[in-house]
Design an enzyme around this catalytic site. Structure first.
Site, PDB file in Angstrom:
ATOM      1  N   ALA A  29       0.808  -1.223   0.000  1.00 49.10           N
ATOM      2  CA  ALA A  29       0.000   0.000   0.000  1.00 49.10           C
ATOM      3  C   ALA A  29       0.837   1.268   0.000  1.00 49.10           C
ATOM      4  O   ALA A  29       0.426   2.296  -0.548  1.00 49.10           O
ATOM      5  CB  ALA A  29      -0.936  -0.005   1.207  1.00 49.10           C
ATOM      6  N   THR A  33       0.368   5.570  -1.711  1.00 41.47           N
ATOM      7  CA  THR A  33      -0.107   6.672  -0.866  1.00 41.47           C
ATOM      8  C   THR A  33       0.104   8.020  -1.537  1.00 41.47           C
ATOM      9  O   THR A  33      -0.717   8.927  -1.391  1.00 41.47           O
ATOM     10  CB  THR A  33       0.581   6.653   0.514  1.00 41.47           C
ATOM     11  OG1 THR A  33       2.001   6.620   0.330  1.00 41.47           O
ATOM     12  CG2 THR A  33       0.146   5.439   1.323  1.00 41.47           C
ATOM     13  N   ARG A  41      -2.548   0.573   7.870  1.00 45.87           N
ATOM     14  CA  ARG A  41      -2.037   0.549   9.241  1.00 45.87           C
ATOM     15  C   ARG A  41      -1.136   1.732   9.598  1.00 45.87           C
ATOM     16  O   ARG A  41      -0.681   1.834  10.724  1.00 45.87           O
ATOM     17  CB  ARG A  41      -1.257  -0.752   9.480  1.00 45.87           C
ATOM     18  CG  ARG A  41      -2.112  -2.005   9.357  1.00 45.87           C
ATOM     19  CD  ARG A  41      -1.266  -3.252   9.534  1.00 45.87           C
ATOM     20  NE  ARG A  41      -2.071  -4.460   9.492  1.00 45.87           N
ATOM     21  CZ  ARG A  41      -2.442  -5.070   8.382  1.00 45.87           C
ATOM     22  NH1 ARG A  41      -2.077  -4.583   7.222  1.00 45.87           N
ATOM     23  NH2 ARG A  41      -3.175  -6.176   8.419  1.00 45.87           N
ATOM     24  N   GLN A 108       0.546  -6.434  -3.599  1.00 45.42           N
ATOM     25  CA  GLN A 108      -0.549  -6.651  -2.667  1.00 45.42           C
ATOM     26  C   GLN A 108      -1.663  -5.628  -2.903  1.00 45.42           C
ATOM     27  O   GLN A 108      -2.681  -5.662  -2.229  1.00 45.42           O
ATOM     28  CB  GLN A 108      -0.037  -6.540  -1.229  1.00 45.42           C
ATOM     29  CG  GLN A 108       1.001  -7.588  -0.861  1.00 45.42           C
ATOM     30  CD  GLN A 108       1.672  -7.291   0.465  1.00 45.42           C
ATOM     31  OE1 GLN A 108       2.656  -6.572   0.537  1.00 45.42           O
ATOM     32  NE2 GLN A 108       1.135  -7.837   1.539  1.00 45.42           N
ATOM     33  N   ASP A 111      -5.209  -1.645  -6.933  1.00 47.25           N
ATOM     34  CA  ASP A 111      -5.543  -0.413  -7.650  1.00 47.25           C
ATOM     35  C   ASP A 111      -5.105  -0.374  -9.110  1.00 47.25           C
ATOM     36  O   ASP A 111      -5.405   0.567  -9.827  1.00 47.25           O
ATOM     37  CB  ASP A 111      -4.947   0.797  -6.917  1.00 47.25           C
ATOM     38  CG  ASP A 111      -3.460   0.645  -6.634  1.00 47.25           C
ATOM     39  OD1 ASP A 111      -2.743   0.092  -7.488  1.00 47.25           O
ATOM     40  OD2 ASP A 111      -3.013   1.082  -5.551  1.00 47.25           O
ATOM     41  N   HIS A 128      -3.613  -9.945  -4.232  1.00 45.92           N
ATOM     42  CA  HIS A 128      -4.829  -9.671  -3.468  1.00 45.92           C
ATOM     43  C   HIS A 128      -5.998  -9.266  -4.363  1.00 45.92           C
ATOM     44  O   HIS A 128      -6.983  -8.719  -3.885  1.00 45.92           O
ATOM     45  CB  HIS A 128      -4.562  -8.604  -2.411  1.00 45.92           C
ATOM     46  CG  HIS A 128      -3.635  -9.078  -1.333  1.00 45.92           C
ATOM     47  ND1 HIS A 128      -3.145  -8.255  -0.335  1.00 45.92           N
ATOM     48  CD2 HIS A 128      -3.112 -10.301  -1.081  1.00 45.92           C
ATOM     49  CE1 HIS A 128      -2.347  -8.953   0.476  1.00 45.92           C
ATOM     50  NE2 HIS A 128      -2.321 -10.198   0.033  1.00 45.92           N
TER      51      HIS A 128
END
Length: 254
Positions: A29, A33, A41, A108, A111, A128
């Protein structure tokens, strides 16, 4: 053994990438960002700010509660991934592929920003799944997610499968749901054949993806970890680089 000098770590990581012939990237992730997609997390992560949101990523909670499903469908409508654009970190991996070094991206993320940036789709393994498709949990019917979202906008708060009436969800892997065995095997084989595993933006806290670091270490590949915070696998890395991935990854790649 890594040093605590950030400049020395960056220099060592750059040398390792330059000397590698077959690089596999494992992304999480943190690489997205800068594209406006929050992680889960981190200090500003989705689950940090709203612990109840974690239920939407739990398969048993999703199957067992219409309320959770309705909330999840509303969240899907406004997911930032629909409008996100790749950032400098994604483009750095495209350049690494163009240089002939990068053989595979194991991500993972859901998007598809790697593909949007220009990474070859056949080189991207989406461990994922993807937010861009829906799947029926009963009959496994797959469709473009946009058609299900149109039904939500039209007033269906929990749209059922059009084939069998079963529960629909995004074609992503939730907690309590098994990963695709073929994808996981392909990822492991790619790592086993590599001489460097480049971890980018993953906290390495979710298995089995995180276990690919151990696979790389056992087979003799160097491991370079680029992440904003410590990971459980830092001790296995030949270099650990801290800092925004939009700055650190471009500094490592051609």
């Amino acid at each position: 053994m890594t040093t605590t000098d950030p400049d020395a770590e960056l220099s060592r990581a750059r040398s390792l990438v330059a000397g590698a012939g077959r690089v596999v990237a494992l992304t999480g992730a943190g690489i997205s960002t800068d594209s406006g997609i929050p992680d889960f997390r981190g200090p500003q992560g989705l689950w940090t700010r709203d612990p109840a949101a974690e239920k939407m990523s739990n398969l048993h909670a999703y199957q067992g509660s219409r309320e959770v499903r309705e909330r999840t469908w509303q969240a899907r409508l406004v997911h930032p991934g629909w409008h996100a654009e790749p950032n400098a970190a994604h483009r750095a991996l495209v350049r690494l592929e163009e240089s002939g070094k990068l053989t595979q991206i194991v991500t993972q993320n859901i998007d598809r920003l790697h593909q949007k940036a220009g990474s070859s789709p056949e080189r991207v393994l989406e461990l994922h799944g993807t937010m861009f498709e829906s799947v029926c949990l009963s009959c496994d019917d797959h469709r473009d997610m946009r058609s299900a979202l149109e039904r939500v906008r039209a007033g269906e708060t929990d749209p059922p499968c059009l084939v069998c009436g079963g529960i629909l969800k995004s074609a992503t892997i939730s907690f309590g749901q098994k990963l695709d065995r073929e994808l996981l095997t392909a990822a492991r084989l790619a790592v086993e054949a590599s001489d460097l595993l480049l971890v980018a933006g993953s906290s390495l806290s979710v298995q089995p993806a995180a276990g690919l670091v151990s696979v790389a270490s056992r087979t003799g590949a160097d491991v370079v970890i680029c992440n904003g915070s410590e990971t459980p696998y830092d001790s296995l890395a030949a270099a650990v680089v801290r800092g925004p991935l939009g700055e650190t990854l471009p500094a490592l790649t051609p």
